[in-house]
Design a protein around this motif. Sequence first.
Motif, mmCIF file in Angstrom:
data_model
loop_
_atom_site.group_PDB
_atom_site.id
_atom_site.type_symbol
_atom_site.label_atom_id
_atom_site.label_comp_id
_atom_site.label_asym_id
_atom_site.label_seq_id
_atom_site.Cartn_x
_atom_site.Cartn_y
_atom_site.Cartn_z
ATOM 1 N N LEU A 3 0.848 -1.191 0.000
ATOM 2 C CA LEU A 3 0.000 0.000 0.000
ATOM 3 C C LEU A 3 0.885 1.243 0.000
ATOM 4 O O LEU A 3 1.975 1.229 0.577
ATOM 5 C CB LEU A 3 -0.890 0.026 1.250
ATOM 6 C CG LEU A 3 -1.920 -1.097 1.399
ATOM 7 C CD1 LEU A 3 -2.579 -1.021 2.776
ATOM 8 C CD2 LEU A 3 -2.981 -1.007 0.310
ATOM 9 N N SER A 4 0.392 2.302 -0.622
ATOM 10 C CA SER A 4 1.122 3.575 -0.610
ATOM 11 C C SER A 4 0.502 4.484 0.441
ATOM 12 O O SER A 4 -0.722 4.516 0.588
ATOM 13 C CB SER A 4 1.027 4.248 -1.968
ATOM 14 O OG SER A 4 1.691 3.480 -2.922
ATOM 15 N N PRO A 5 1.336 5.257 1.156
ATOM 16 C CA PRO A 5 0.774 6.208 2.127
ATOM 17 C C PRO A 5 -0.047 7.286 1.407
ATOM 18 O O PRO A 5 0.322 7.715 0.316
ATOM 19 C CB PRO A 5 2.013 6.831 2.775
ATOM 20 C CG PRO A 5 3.154 5.941 2.437
ATOM 21 C CD PRO A 5 2.803 5.289 1.141
ATOM 22 N N THR A 6 -1.146 7.701 2.044
ATOM 23 C CA THR A 6 -1.878 8.864 1.533
ATOM 24 C C THR A 6 -1.049 10.111 1.849
ATOM 25 O O THR A 6 -0.923 11.020 1.028
ATOM 26 C CB THR A 6 -3.273 8.953 2.189
ATOM 27 O OG1 THR A 6 -3.944 7.708 1.980
ATOM 28 C CG2 THR A 6 -4.099 10.084 1.593
ATOM 29 N N SER A 7 -0.496 10.149 3.055
ATOM 30 C CA SER A 7 0.482 11.184 3.404
ATOM 31 C C SER A 7 1.441 10.597 4.441
ATOM 32 O O SER A 7 1.186 9.533 5.001
ATOM 33 C CB SER A 7 -0.218 12.434 3.950
ATOM 34 O OG SER A 7 -0.891 12.126 5.139
ATOM 35 N N GLY A 8 2.529 11.300 4.668
ATOM 36 C CA GLY A 8 3.545 10.771 5.577
ATOM 37 C C GLY A 8 4.496 9.840 4.835
ATOM 38 O O GLY A 8 4.344 9.613 3.627
ATOM 39 N N THR A 9 5.481 9.333 5.563
ATOM 40 C CA THR A 9 6.475 8.462 4.922
ATOM 41 C C THR A 9 6.723 7.216 5.764
ATOM 42 O O THR A 9 6.536 7.233 6.988
ATOM 43 C CB THR A 9 7.833 9.181 4.751
ATOM 44 O OG1 THR A 9 8.252 9.655 6.039
ATOM 45 C CG2 THR A 9 7.747 10.340 3.787
ATOM 46 N N VAL A 10 7.145 6.164 5.094
ATOM 47 C CA VAL A 10 7.653 4.983 5.802
ATOM 48 C C VAL A 10 9.005 4.618 5.183
ATOM 49 O O VAL A 10 9.215 4.814 3.984
ATOM 50 C CB VAL A 10 6.700 3.770 5.738
ATOM 51 C CG1 VAL A 10 5.406 4.027 6.472
ATOM 52 C CG2 VAL A 10 6.413 3.356 4.316
#
Lengths: 308, 242
Positions: A50-57
């Motif tokens: 999954l891709s973040p809607t906002s923020g980072t991993v």
Amino acid sequence: MEIDRLTVRFGELTAVHDLTLNSDCGEVLALLGPNGAGKTTTVETLEGFLSPTSGTVRVAGHDPVADHDLVMARLGVMLQSCRLYSAITPLEALRLFASYYRRALDPAPLLERVGLTHRRAIAWRKLSGGEQQRLALALALVGRPDVVILDEPTSGLDVEGRLLVRRIVAELRQSGTCVLLTSHELSEVEKMADRVAIIDGGRLRAVGTPAELAAADRRPEIRFSAPAHLDRAALASHLDATVTQPEPGRFILALEPTPAAIAELTVWLAERNIALSDLSTGVASLEDVFLRLTGEHQPEAKGPGQTP
Amino acid sequence: MKALWAQTRNEVRLSLRQGEQLLVALAIPVLLLVFLSQVDVLPRATGRPIDFLAPATMALAVMSASMVSLGIGTGFERHYGVLKRLGATPLGRGRLLGAKIIATIATEVIQLLLLGAVALVLGWQPNWCIGLIVLGALAGTAAFAGLGLLLAGRLSGPTNLAACNALYLILLLFGGVAVPASELPAPLAALATALPSGALVDVMRAATTSTLPAGRATAILAVWAVLGPIAAAFGFRWSPAK
């Protein structure tokens, strides 16, 4: 493993909201939460599904979506539901997965380590649920990962299997591997995790060592175990205190644990010939903390002096 | 390369262990070739039945391996979450698809050699154009694999199973494979020659008779060979259908 202000939305639904969480080498971090809390979404974002809607991993310093191959080379994953080719055998599966990595472990000793040597030539579909779990664990380890994500690793395992998972997690910690695990088995988490993060409704509710969480949750109360059919309303009325039953047979009496209060409780039980199988005061268990933070309470019985 | 070859070996080995895969890939085309060449049940264009049936069953074999076997197998791997598990490794989409394509081509080589041998025993006297056979088989593989993977990547496992088999049957009967396009009613005949099945049969016939022009059929097949994989690339979903 770094999660910085992560938000993941599916249309109108916000599965994870502004989550910040980090984990270092040689640490076992447990992610706890009720069903739908956002655990799987968080884990799948770390795995690059999954891709973040906002923020980072970041996993091992890389973005799991943009640098998928780099992350996967250093990440070992045990999915919550791991299905394999139905006709593949454990030894073939480990050899196949070993071929994906540059410095993979030798499949045969790894199979021995998870107790599947005697089942090495059996088709995956013929393995028991516990054996499939053991193989899933071995597949997560075969690439000598720096970071390991174990999603419900003890689910479906017998006592021996749970001990095996505990031993392997301890070995991973000792070798400097960063481990993230999710589980519904709070007692297992308490034994394995260095730190625990509790999330609910997609938000981080608490994070710390099990001891820190329990100490922060210290409340004036007496916890005891007795038959589930105990008349809570009568006890609450007698002691003028709230009595809750977080799970059948476990009770929490919201009362300062003075010798007099404990004596009054035991006398009340003795007069009714009710067996008392456990009694404790002071530090809460991880389970108590979890239940309070996630609001998974049974209805309360209140004493006469308390308003609902 | 190590991962690609290991994955390819795995694909081939697991296919050989599944009886239904071998049935679709080898037994059905051979049985159809033998049966239809010996029993006069189908309308056919001029000439001996075997001259139409041999290239038609070769086209059918390509369709079986690249659309039905690949599509159904991949569909169930997606349905059961096997692809998701592979997605959490460094294998990558490119190597996984590469392995599937190589395994499919390996299956087709065996199919075409077996069908050619059986057809020769049945009296087939082809004028080979090996280059065109290889080109047709590769373009057909790309076209049908694209269609198979598109279905596998969009539908749930059981629905994909039904859809792949239904499409196989429709193309077999109305796509210029079992019945020559020229023998179908006018609207169906036009459709059959525009479908990848009809175009592949025409290319295979041209490659084995050396008398028929192959330009139009090759062009149609080439268009499908480009469109099929593009559709699959855009439409494919790796996680199981919710």
